[in-house]
Enzyme design. Structure first.
Site, PDB file in Angstrom:
ATOM      1  N   GLU A 197     -43.477  12.358   4.643  1.00 45.19           N
ATOM      2  CA  GLU A 197     -44.320  11.710   3.629  1.00 45.19           C
ATOM      3  C   GLU A 197     -45.507  12.609   3.320  1.00 45.19           C
ATOM      4  O   GLU A 197     -46.401  12.786   4.143  1.00 45.19           O
ATOM      5  CB  GLU A 197     -44.803  10.350   4.146  1.00 45.19           C
ATOM      6  CG  GLU A 197     -45.753   9.660   3.179  1.00 45.19           C
ATOM      7  CD  GLU A 197     -46.395   8.398   3.780  1.00 45.19           C
ATOM      8  OE1 GLU A 197     -45.804   7.769   4.667  1.00 45.19           O
ATOM      9  OE2 GLU A 197     -47.521   8.071   3.341  1.00 45.19           O
ATOM     10  N   ARG A 201     -53.019  13.274  -1.829  1.00 46.00           N
ATOM     11  CA  ARG A 201     -54.475  13.288  -1.631  1.00 46.00           C
ATOM     12  C   ARG A 201     -55.079  14.662  -1.807  1.00 46.00           C
ATOM     13  O   ARG A 201     -56.273  14.829  -1.643  1.00 46.00           O
ATOM     14  CB  ARG A 201     -54.814  12.805  -0.217  1.00 46.00           C
ATOM     15  CG  ARG A 201     -54.384  11.393   0.047  1.00 46.00           C
ATOM     16  CD  ARG A 201     -54.780  10.951   1.432  1.00 46.00           C
ATOM     17  NE  ARG A 201     -53.948   9.846   1.825  1.00 46.00           N
ATOM     18  CZ  ARG A 201     -53.921   9.323   3.037  1.00 46.00           C
ATOM     19  NH1 ARG A 201     -54.714   9.807   3.982  1.00 46.00           N
ATOM     20  NH2 ARG A 201     -53.129   8.316   3.317  1.00 46.00           N
ATOM     21  N   THR A 257     -49.517   7.524  -0.501  1.00 40.27           N
ATOM     22  CA  THR A 257     -50.712   7.254  -1.313  1.00 40.27           C
ATOM     23  C   THR A 257     -50.330   7.130  -2.793  1.00 40.27           C
ATOM     24  O   THR A 257     -51.032   7.622  -3.672  1.00 40.27           O
ATOM     25  CB  THR A 257     -51.797   8.330  -1.090  1.00 40.27           C
ATOM     26  OG1 THR A 257     -51.757   8.788   0.263  1.00 40.27           O
ATOM     27  CG2 THR A 257     -53.183   7.754  -1.341  1.00 40.27           C
ATOM     28  N   LYS A 304     -44.680  -1.431   4.638  1.00 43.62           N
ATOM     29  CA  LYS A 304     -45.569  -0.734   5.561  1.00 43.62           C
ATOM     30  C   LYS A 304     -46.618  -1.764   5.974  1.00 43.62           C
ATOM     31  O   LYS A 304     -47.143  -2.484   5.119  1.00 43.62           O
ATOM     32  CB  LYS A 304     -46.188   0.434   4.783  1.00 43.62           C
ATOM     33  CG  LYS A 304     -47.479   1.010   5.316  1.00 43.62           C
ATOM     34  CD  LYS A 304     -47.835   2.271   4.513  1.00 43.62           C
ATOM     35  CE  LYS A 304     -49.266   2.695   4.788  1.00 43.62           C
ATOM     36  NZ  LYS A 304     -49.557   4.069   4.350  1.00 43.62           N
TER      37      LYS A 304
HETATM   38  C1  3PG Z   1     -52.837   7.178   6.206  1.00 42.10           C
HETATM   39  O1  3PG Z   1     -52.741   6.564   5.166  1.00 42.10           O
HETATM   40  O2  3PG Z   1     -53.621   8.120   6.385  1.00 42.10           O
HETATM   41  C2  3PG Z   1     -51.875   6.753   7.222  1.00 42.10           C
HETATM   42  O3  3PG Z   1     -51.965   5.387   7.387  1.00 42.10           O
HETATM   43  C3  3PG Z   1     -51.981   7.505   8.496  1.00 42.10           C
HETATM   44  O4  3PG Z   1     -52.865   6.929   9.328  1.00 42.10           O
HETATM   45  P1  3PG Z   1     -53.215   7.653  10.692  1.00 42.10           P
HETATM   46  O5  3PG Z   1     -53.972   8.902  10.325  1.00 42.10           O
HETATM   47  O6  3PG Z   1     -54.058   6.646  11.427  1.00 42.10           O
HETATM   48  O7  3PG Z   1     -51.915   7.963  11.375  1.00 42.10           O
END
Ligand code: 3PG
Length: 205
Positions: A40, A44, A68, A125
């Site tokens: 994934e 960002r 995202t 999720k």
């Molecule tokens: C995110 O959106 O950054 C994910 O949920 C990952 O979260 P984490 O960095 O706590 O694994």
């Protein structure tokens, strides 16, 4: 590929924040070498789209998607990049389960879960998993929402992933711990492969 098949492919979906497009393919190959083949790439960073295109085209055995994803237009754009799934932190207003590529929407409450089920989703999720009740919340959701399957994400780590993976309504977890920013910056692909291998071994029973 259905979202169910994608979620069953590996116990952990690495959540990737890639700052430099040159890191994308070696990072993805390091994770696949460790057994994590669903990747994934979060939208960002300015290079995220380019990373998805390269990883989808160049990494054998990888299923590359985008994280995202905040609106319906981006889901179509990710499909055009060669991405095979999308993950969103929440429910995208008006967007249904059917679409160009599978979408895994985030939920945090029973009401959001009901809205998601009404929009045709069965796979979610849980986000941010550790903040909104963690494994206890998923246990509580199991009886009223027997059809729902989850990928808890947000605060998941090597220490607590096993607790989630032991639940019958959890198919996989998501997390960034398998691809630490400093290891990516340093090009320490061996460390990332070792983290991926350890993550693969977390699958309960
Ligand atoms: C995110 O959106 O950054 C994910 O949920 C990952 O979260 P984490 O960095 O706590 O694994």
């Amino acid at each position: 590929m259905t979202i169910e098949a994608i979620m069953r492919r590996a116990p952990v979906i690495p959540v990737l924040i890639i700052e430099d497009v040159a890191h994308a393919v070696p990072l993805g190959r390091a994770l696949v070498a460790g057994g994590l083949s669903v990747l994934e790439v979060t939208l960002r960073t300015p290079v995220a789209a380019q990373c998805i295109e390269r990883m989808a085209g160049e990494i054998e055995g990888a299923v590359v998607g985008a994280g995202t994803v905040l609106d319906a237009a981006t889901r179509v754009a990710v499909a055009d990049m060669g991405g095979r799934f999308c993950v969103s932190p929440g429910l995208i207003a008006g967007e249904r389960a059917e679409g160009a590529i599978p979408l895994l929407p985030g939920v945090a409450t029973a009401t959001e879960l009901m809205a998601g089920l009404a929009a045709g989703y069965t796979h979610f999720k849980l986000f941010p998993a550790n903040v909104v009740g963690g494994a206890a919340a998923l246990k509580a959701f199991a009886s009223p929402f027997a059809q729902a399957r989850f990928c808890p994400t947000g605060g998941v780590s090597a220490e607590n992933a096993g607790d989630y993976l032991a639940l019958p309504n959890v198919l996989c977890v998501g997390g960034s711990w398998v691809a630490p920013a400093e290891a990516i910056r340093a090009g320490d692909w061996d460390r990332i492969t070792a983290l991926a291998r350890a993550a693969c071994a977390l699958r309960a029973g």
